[in-house]
Motif scaffolding. Structure first.
Motif, PDB file in Angstrom:
ATOM      1  N   GLU A 128      46.791  50.427   1.864  1.00 32.67           N
ATOM      2  CA  GLU A 128      47.321  49.064   1.699  1.00 32.67           C
ATOM      3  C   GLU A 128      46.320  48.174   0.960  1.00 32.67           C
ATOM      4  O   GLU A 128      46.711  47.357   0.117  1.00 32.67           O
ATOM      5  N   ILE A 129      45.050  48.327   1.261  1.00 32.46           N
ATOM      6  CA  ILE A 129      44.025  47.543   0.551  1.00 32.46           C
ATOM      7  C   ILE A 129      44.014  47.900  -0.924  1.00 32.46           C
ATOM      8  O   ILE A 129      43.873  47.031  -1.803  1.00 32.46           O
ATOM      9  N   GLY A 130      44.203  49.186  -1.239  1.00 38.54           N
ATOM     10  CA  GLY A 130      44.270  49.607  -2.641  1.00 38.54           C
ATOM     11  C   GLY A 130      45.447  48.977  -3.361  1.00 38.54           C
ATOM     12  O   GLY A 130      45.319  48.557  -4.523  1.00 38.54           O
ATOM     13  N   ARG A 131      46.587  48.876  -2.688  1.00 35.79           N
ATOM     14  CA  ARG A 131      47.766  48.264  -3.309  1.00 35.79           C
ATOM     15  C   ARG A 131      47.539  46.766  -3.523  1.00 35.79           C
ATOM     16  O   ARG A 131      47.966  46.214  -4.543  1.00 35.79           O
ATOM     17  N   LEU A 132      46.911  46.102  -2.559  1.00 35.61           N
ATOM     18  CA  LEU A 132      46.599  44.677  -2.727  1.00 35.61           C
ATOM     19  C   LEU A 132      45.637  44.463  -3.902  1.00 35.61           C
ATOM     20  O   LEU A 132      45.824  43.537  -4.714  1.00 35.61           O
ATOM     21  N   ARG A 133      44.598  45.302  -3.992  1.00 35.86           N
ATOM     22  CA  ARG A 133      43.621  45.169  -5.092  1.00 35.86           C
ATOM     23  C   ARG A 133      44.310  45.334  -6.445  1.00 35.86           C
ATOM     24  O   ARG A 133      44.064  44.558  -7.386  1.00 35.86           O
ATOM     25  N   ASP A 177      48.847  36.936  -3.012  1.00 35.58           N
ATOM     26  CA  ASP A 177      48.701  35.559  -3.500  1.00 35.58           C
ATOM     27  C   ASP A 177      47.768  34.727  -2.622  1.00 35.58           C
ATOM     28  O   ASP A 177      47.376  33.619  -3.011  1.00 35.58           O
ATOM     29  N   ASP A 178      47.427  35.245  -1.429  1.00 36.00           N
ATOM     30  CA  ASP A 178      46.558  34.509  -0.515  1.00 36.00           C
ATOM     31  C   ASP A 178      45.156  34.423  -1.127  1.00 36.00           C
ATOM     32  O   ASP A 178      44.518  35.448  -1.387  1.00 36.00           O
ATOM     33  N   PRO A 179      44.631  33.201  -1.369  1.00 38.94           N
ATOM     34  CA  PRO A 179      43.293  33.073  -1.991  1.00 38.94           C
ATOM     35  C   PRO A 179      42.191  33.721  -1.145  1.00 38.94           C
ATOM     36  O   PRO A 179      41.215  34.253  -1.687  1.00 38.94           O
ATOM     37  N   LYS A 180      42.313  33.690   0.184  1.00 36.82           N
ATOM     38  CA  LYS A 180      41.313  34.321   1.045  1.00 36.82           C
ATOM     39  C   LYS A 180      41.294  35.834   0.846  1.00 36.82           C
ATOM     40  O   LYS A 180      40.227  36.454   0.815  1.00 36.82           O
ATOM     41  N   ILE A 181      42.470  36.420   0.708  1.00 34.87           N
ATOM     42  CA  ILE A 181      42.560  37.863   0.476  1.00 34.87           C
ATOM     43  C   ILE A 181      41.968  38.207  -0.892  1.00 34.87           C
ATOM     44  O   ILE A 181      41.238  39.212  -1.045  1.00 34.87           O
ATOM     45  N   GLN A 182      42.273  37.378  -1.879  1.00 31.74           N
ATOM     46  CA  GLN A 182      41.733  37.637  -3.223  1.00 31.74           C
ATOM     47  C   GLN A 182      40.200  37.611  -3.215  1.00 31.74           C
ATOM     48  O   GLN A 182      39.543  38.483  -3.798  1.00 31.74           O
ATOM     49  N   LYS A 183      39.613  36.636  -2.515  1.00 35.35           N
ATOM     50  CA  LYS A 183      38.149  36.539  -2.465  1.00 35.35           C
ATOM     51  C   LYS A 183      37.536  37.744  -1.764  1.00 35.35           C
ATOM     52  O   LYS A 183      36.509  38.274  -2.182  1.00 35.35           O
ATOM     53  N   ARG A 184      38.165  38.183  -0.680  1.00 33.70           N
ATOM     54  CA  ARG A 184      37.603  39.289   0.084  1.00 33.70           C
ATOM     55  C   ARG A 184      37.715  40.630  -0.642  1.00 33.70           C
ATOM     56  O   ARG A 184      36.871  41.500  -0.465  1.00 33.70           O
ATOM     57  N   ILE A 185      38.741  40.788  -1.463  1.00 32.85           N
ATOM     58  CA  ILE A 185      38.946  42.078  -2.110  1.00 32.85           C
ATOM     59  C   ILE A 185      38.267  42.149  -3.474  1.00 32.85           C
ATOM     60  O   ILE A 185      37.611  43.143  -3.800  1.00 32.85           O
ATOM     61  N   VAL A 186      38.418  41.078  -4.293  1.00 31.68           N
ATOM     62  CA  VAL A 186      37.839  41.138  -5.647  1.00 31.68           C
ATOM     63  C   VAL A 186      36.717  40.120  -5.846  1.00 31.68           C
ATOM     64  O   VAL A 186      36.152  40.035  -6.945  1.00 31.68           O
ATOM     65  N   GLY A 187      36.421  39.333  -4.832  1.00 33.70           N
ATOM     66  CA  GLY A 187      35.282  38.425  -4.907  1.00 33.70           C
ATOM     67  C   GLY A 187      35.568  37.051  -5.470  1.00 33.70           C
ATOM     68  O   GLY A 187      34.672  36.191  -5.496  1.00 33.70           O
TER      69      GLY A 187
END
Length: 382
Positions: free
Chosen positions: A11-16, A209-219
């Motif tokens: 799931e993390i790979g799909r989000l990235r 689309d969650d900005p927190k998720i974006q920061k945690r996964i791609v910085g």
């Protein structure tokens, strides 16, 4: 656990991938981490009861009902479970039996019957989404029903109760008590508690689309426009949840006000109809009194009724039928068919009145009825 970890990595790979390619991806509720790792039920605590007194057919004392629990993880004491043993004379009995025996060996070869009650579970230190208890009697395993917090029934976002009441009862019966069974009663009896913890926010949608998720996964926040739109939706949803309670209260208050208004209208309508009913009853009583107290008026009314009844009898109750000979009937009917003639009523009430037959069937009936109709073959008019 390893399987769930593998699902989460996928799931993390799909989000990235979705973040890097600027497209929307939302994890399924089943793959959401809290649901993934906490949805399963596991052994959380154990309580020890000492049922040796059951060898004397004694019930559980009031100060022994709550069995202390020890956590499976670190053996620390947390909470308690209500367990009660009630002796019975027969399996179908409801009342507690008074069957005290002074020596357990007196039970050898006889039956042993107890009803086990499992009640409240409390003091675990956390809220549970689902829970059940498991125990064994002389090697046979028994399990309570699973108590589950259902948000569809209790309301979305509602919290589970801190105290769970299993309300479990089961009658255990041993047909013939043996020495091994008496030895088993001397041992501590384990009650294992299995739970699934309730976690606030479990099942919330995880979006690319969650900005927190974006920061945690791609910085960093990759798509600022989508992130801003996502945060706006989250704020609106939170405001809606906060207002939900107030809106619900206003809705209940409005419903209560509407019910009161309907009740008031109903009472007024009932009073109006009751008054109308009383007025009608009064008018009816007056008319009945006038009818019985006025001989002249009453006589006139009765005369009119009797006259109407007499006319009805004259019209609808003719004289008994007298049959004409069949040969004469056939000749007259043949003559009528060639040239329809009229009939004269022979009945005393309307004697002399001429009538016509509507068709051949009516003519046949009138020809046959010699007592009421006289054929006039030479007369074709009225």
């Amino acid at each position: 656990f390893q399987k769930n970890c593998s699902i989460l990595r996928d799931e993390i790979g799909r989000l990235r991938s979705a973040i890097r390619h600027n497209r929307l991806y939302e994890m399924s509720p089943e793959a959401e981490p809290i649901n993934l790792f906490f949805a399963s039920t596991f052994h959380i605590a154990t309580g020890l009861a000492y049922p040796e007194y059951c060898a004397y057919f004694l019930p559980t004392e009031s100060d022994q009902i709550t069995v202390p629990l020890k956590m499976a993880l670190d053996n620390s004491a947390h909470g308690g479970l209500d367990v009660r043993f009630v002796p019975l004379e027969n399996q179908d009995d409801e009342e507690e039996a008074q069957l005290f025996v002074g020596d357990p060996t007196e039970l050898l070869g006889k039956s042993w019957t107890y009803r086990v009650h499992i009640g409240k579970l409390q003091g675990l230190g956390f809220l549970t989404k689902r829970a059940y208890v498991q125990y064994s009697i002389f090697g046979e395993v028994f399990t309570t029903d699973t108590i589950e917090h259902d948000e569809e029934t209790m309301g979305q976002g509602s919290r589970p109760k801190s105290v769970i009441d299993f309300e479990y009862t089961y009658v255990h019966h041993v047909p013939r008590v043996s020495k091994p069974f008496l030895e088993w009663l001397k041992l501590p009896m384990e009650f294992h508690v299995y739970t699934s913890p309730w976690v606030e926010g479990a099942g919330e949608v995880i979006s690319s689309d969650d900005p927190k998720i974006q920061k945690r996964i791609v910085g960093k926040v990759v798509n600022k426009e989508a992130a801003a739109a996502y945060e706006k939706r989250q704020q609106e949803a939170a405001a809606s949840r906060r207002n939900g309670g107030r809106d619900s209260k206003r809705s209940k208050d409005k419903k209560g006000s509407d019910d009161k208004e309907k009740a008031s209208k109903y009472k007024k309508e009932c009073k109006r109809l009751q008054k109308k009913n009383r007025d009608l009853e009064a008018k009816l009583a007056a008319l009945q009194k006038e009818l019985t107290s006025s001989p002249a008026g009453g006589g006139k009314k009765r005369s009119a009724i009797e006259e109407a009844q007499s006319t009805d009898r004259s019209l609808n109750h003719a004289a008994p039928v007298a049959k004409r000979p069949e040969a004469e009937q056939a000749a007259l009917l043949q003559q009528w068919k060639q040239k329809p003639f009229v009939f004269k009523l022979a009945h005393t009430a309307f004697a002399g009145i001429a009538v016509r037959a509507a068709d051949a069937s009516s003519a046949a009936k009138m020809i046959a009825d010699a007592g009421n109709f006289e054929p006039l073959p030479n007369r074709t008019g009225k």
